[in-house]
Design a protein around this motif. Sequence first.
Motif, PDB file in Angstrom:
ATOM      1  N   VAL A  65       0.845  -1.211   0.000  1.00 52.23           N
ATOM      2  CA  VAL A  65       0.000   0.000   0.000  1.00 52.23           C
ATOM      3  C   VAL A  65       0.867   1.242   0.000  1.00 52.23           C
ATOM      4  O   VAL A  65       0.638   2.175  -0.780  1.00 52.23           O
ATOM      5  N   ILE A  66       1.852   1.274   0.909  1.00 50.49           N
ATOM      6  CA  ILE A  66       2.711   2.453   1.019  1.00 50.49           C
ATOM      7  C   ILE A  66       3.445   2.678  -0.309  1.00 50.49           C
ATOM      8  O   ILE A  66       3.505   3.808  -0.815  1.00 50.49           O
ATOM      9  N   ARG A  71       4.301   5.731  -5.228  1.00 46.78           N
ATOM     10  CA  ARG A  71       4.415   5.776  -6.690  1.00 46.78           C
ATOM     11  C   ARG A  71       3.454   6.789  -7.275  1.00 46.78           C
ATOM     12  O   ARG A  71       3.738   7.429  -8.287  1.00 46.78           O
ATOM     13  N   SER A  72       2.297   6.958  -6.622  1.00 50.05           N
ATOM     14  CA  SER A  72       1.307   7.908  -7.125  1.00 50.05           C
ATOM     15  C   SER A  72       1.507   9.315  -6.581  1.00 50.05           C
ATOM     16  O   SER A  72       0.646  10.167  -6.772  1.00 50.05           O
ATOM     17  N   GLY A  73       2.620   9.555  -5.862  1.00 55.71           N
ATOM     18  CA  GLY A  73       2.934  10.924  -5.453  1.00 55.71           C
ATOM     19  C   GLY A  73       2.585  11.269  -4.017  1.00 55.71           C
ATOM     20  O   GLY A  73       2.400  12.443  -3.689  1.00 55.71           O
TER      21      GLY A  73
ATOM     22  N   GLU B  77      14.213   2.713 -12.279  1.00 58.89           N
ATOM     23  CA  GLU B  77      13.129   3.465 -11.642  1.00 58.89           C
ATOM     24  C   GLU B  77      11.786   2.973 -12.143  1.00 58.89           C
ATOM     25  O   GLU B  77      11.623   2.703 -13.327  1.00 58.89           O
ATOM     26  N   THR B  78      10.822   2.868 -11.224  1.00 62.49           N
ATOM     27  CA  THR B  78       9.509   2.397 -11.649  1.00 62.49           C
ATOM     28  C   THR B  78       8.713   3.520 -12.300  1.00 62.49           C
ATOM     29  O   THR B  78       8.111   3.334 -13.345  1.00 62.49           O
ATOM     30  N   VAL B  79       8.689   4.690 -11.681  1.00 63.39           N
ATOM     31  CA  VAL B  79       8.091   5.867 -12.318  1.00 63.39           C
ATOM     32  C   VAL B  79       9.032   7.052 -12.085  1.00 63.39           C
ATOM     33  O   VAL B  79       9.778   7.068 -11.116  1.00 63.39           O
ATOM     34  N   THR B  80       8.975   8.061 -12.958  1.00 60.96           N
ATOM     35  CA  THR B  80       9.879   9.195 -12.814  1.00 60.96           C
ATOM     36  C   THR B  80       9.324  10.201 -11.803  1.00 60.96           C
ATOM     37  O   THR B  80       8.142  10.171 -11.464  1.00 60.96           O
ATOM     38  N   ALA B  81      10.201  11.093 -11.337  1.00 55.99           N
ATOM     39  CA  ALA B  81       9.782  12.123 -10.386  1.00 55.99           C
ATOM     40  C   ALA B  81       8.669  12.984 -10.983  1.00 55.99           C
ATOM     41  O   ALA B  81       7.714  13.354 -10.294  1.00 55.99           O
ATOM     42  N   ALA B  82       8.781  13.261 -12.295  1.00 59.91           N
ATOM     43  CA  ALA B  82       7.759  14.097 -12.949  1.00 59.91           C
ATOM     44  C   ALA B  82       6.399  13.396 -12.929  1.00 59.91           C
ATOM     45  O   ALA B  82       5.361  14.028 -12.695  1.00 59.91           O
ATOM     46  N   ASP B  83       6.418  12.074 -13.160  1.00 59.85           N
ATOM     47  CA  ASP B  83       5.164  11.314 -13.093  1.00 59.85           C
ATOM     48  C   ASP B  83       4.514  11.443 -11.728  1.00 59.85           C
ATOM     49  O   ASP B  83       3.305  11.593 -11.599  1.00 59.85           O
ATOM     50  N   THR B 154       0.855  -5.420 -11.460  1.00 61.06           N
ATOM     51  CA  THR B 154       2.079  -5.818 -10.761  1.00 61.06           C
ATOM     52  C   THR B 154       2.604  -4.704  -9.865  1.00 61.06           C
ATOM     53  O   THR B 154       3.528  -4.936  -9.078  1.00 61.06           O
ATOM     54  N   ALA B 155       2.043  -3.489  -9.968  1.00 64.99           N
ATOM     55  CA  ALA B 155       2.629  -2.340  -9.257  1.00 64.99           C
ATOM     56  C   ALA B 155       2.802  -2.569  -7.749  1.00 64.99           C
ATOM     57  O   ALA B 155       3.871  -2.272  -7.213  1.00 64.99           O
ATOM     58  N   PRO B 156       1.780  -3.096  -7.031  1.00 67.63           N
ATOM     59  CA  PRO B 156       1.969  -3.233  -5.575  1.00 67.63           C
ATOM     60  C   PRO B 156       3.194  -4.060  -5.202  1.00 67.63           C
ATOM     61  O   PRO B 156       3.961  -3.668  -4.322  1.00 67.63           O
ATOM     62  N   ILE B 157       3.402  -5.178  -5.883  1.00 69.29           N
ATOM     63  CA  ILE B 157       4.525  -6.040  -5.497  1.00 69.29           C
ATOM     64  C   ILE B 157       5.854  -5.433  -5.959  1.00 69.29           C
ATOM     65  O   ILE B 157       6.861  -5.499  -5.259  1.00 69.29           O
ATOM     66  N   VAL B 158       5.838  -4.785  -7.145  1.00 69.31           N
ATOM     67  CA  VAL B 158       7.064  -4.134  -7.626  1.00 69.31           C
ATOM     68  C   VAL B 158       7.471  -3.008  -6.662  1.00 69.31           C
ATOM     69  O   VAL B 158       8.643  -2.863  -6.316  1.00 69.31           O
ATOM     70  N   GLU B 159       6.479  -2.227  -6.199  1.00 71.59           N
ATOM     71  CA  GLU B 159       6.780  -1.128  -5.263  1.00 71.59           C
ATOM     72  C   GLU B 159       7.173  -1.665  -3.890  1.00 71.59           C
ATOM     73  O   GLU B 159       8.051  -1.118  -3.225  1.00 71.59           O
ATOM     74  N   ALA B 160       6.502  -2.745  -3.453  1.00 71.05           N
ATOM     75  CA  ALA B 160       6.857  -3.350  -2.169  1.00 71.05           C
ATOM     76  C   ALA B 160       8.302  -3.847  -2.226  1.00 71.05           C
ATOM     77  O   ALA B 160       9.068  -3.705  -1.262  1.00 71.05           O
TER      78      ALA B 160
END
Lengths: 233, 317
Positions: A65-66, A71-73, B77-83, B154-160
């Motif tokens: 979640v965090i 990622r969404s800012g 990087e998964t997403v850029t700072a600008a994103d 896949t975003a939650p697991i990639v970010e985790a």
Amino acid sequence: MLPLIGILIVIVGFALRLNALLVVTLAGLATGLASGQSLPDVIAAFGKAFVESRYIAIVWLALPVIGLAERSGLKERSREVISHIRAATAGRVLLVYLALRQATSALGLVSLGGHAQMVRPLVAPMAEGAAENTHGAVPEHTRERIKAMAAGADNVGMFFGEDVFVAIGSILLIRGFLEQNGITVEPLQLARWAIPTAIVAFVIHGARLLLLDRRIAADVSAAADERDTGART
Amino acid sequence: MIRLEAIYVLMGLLTGGIAMVNARDDSNPRRWRNTLFWGVYALLFFTGSYLSDLTNGVLVLVMVGTAATGLGQGTRETVTAADRVASALRYRNRLFVPVLVVPLATFLGSLLLKDIVIGGQPLVDPKQVTQIALGVATVLGLLTGLIMLRPPVTAPIVEARRLMDSVGWAAVLPQSLAALGAVFAAAGVGKVVSTLATTYLPLGSPLAAVAAYAIGMALFTMIMGNAFAAFPVMTAGIGLPLVVQQYGGDVVVVTAIGMLSGFCGTLMTPMAANFNIVPAALLELRDRYGVIKAQVPTALLLLAANIVLLSLFAFPR
């Protein structure tokens, strides 16, 4: 005396900044061997205790979640929100969090805070954002200091809030221990005597948080002076 | 009945997923070590309750060995700072919702879940309500985030994975320290320390006894990483026999403030890893002991204050 070898290994290992996981494991194995167990028995005892302590790791379940919100800012938004509050400084933001953490813990709401759930995604970015608002760019070591004080506010608030609540583990432990020694006390009596320390803890750490603002100002102007002299020479 | 085992399956899925994301990330030069480390950890969550203690111990040693040779981190990087800035502008304060669901649902769950009974059976194991509530709350938070933010699946697991790899092996340290505490207890470390303290400390006055008890609690907590482990030893060694029985201290005041003196020790030791080392890793501090250093002045001042409070209030006149 021999079982103390584990303590020695831990102190030396941490002091030399060796891999802490390795140091702790070696200390455990050495202590077990020193107390006369065989190596397989010691490894089994260590494995058993490790597996039985898996509940400690449950807090990591918050990471998806965090991570998703980051990622969404989320951090960017936390800073933006703080920037609209003129009176917000890093120290004051953390002081408010300390007060909230201590007050909610004292009511038994220990699970409302935490490093993974609150400090990393919200409290630390807000404190950093407030410092940048007040002072502009903040040097890296100051940024580290702000984050460390954010983690400390969570710890101090929780430790010295929760004992005011009667149903917390430590109160029950004290009561159980005294009962074994033939002394009966009421949880409420114990909780009452946690209040003076709770107040002192808030005063001490709160004052240090407010002093943090001065320190940030000093750090920032020192960094600016350095840049000026650098530019002139 | 929901037991902790169900939450351990979730932990297994999380750590197993982290191992898989690592295996596919060639931007990490040590990706196979990371895969092994998190993969074995996942195994301990899935099967730890069913394997023999020795097998579990060997698996832990594999993890420790892998960590000691050095884990790595992916650099992609998964997403850029600008994103992220653009997304922050788009979602605004709604971004706080999924994150705040976690503590709020944990709190509500720990209050409500214990009273729910279905068919004469409690819905959740009453002894583990808070942990189970936290586990359930994280799932609710994640679902909220998925519905609101509509990220790739896949975003939650990639970010985790990104967060967990920045913490690295420190994530496992609290469990190892708990295991070390168990080994220390079985080997009788506490009794040795208590004997040493009572043999060599000058305890000839109430103030000296109070100071020895409070400082002893802090020091022994620093060694064990846990005030709960220090409390019975120090209180049986100094608190009850000296402060209470010999000098007539009030047992409630002595034990209550004694425990809080132990908490001052917790603030100053790497052995309390989940409070001091893990947050340093989680906040990506360069100094692993940064949190401890920030807390030491508070801890020392508060310990002194506790000694004053003890000598003022423990001896009624």
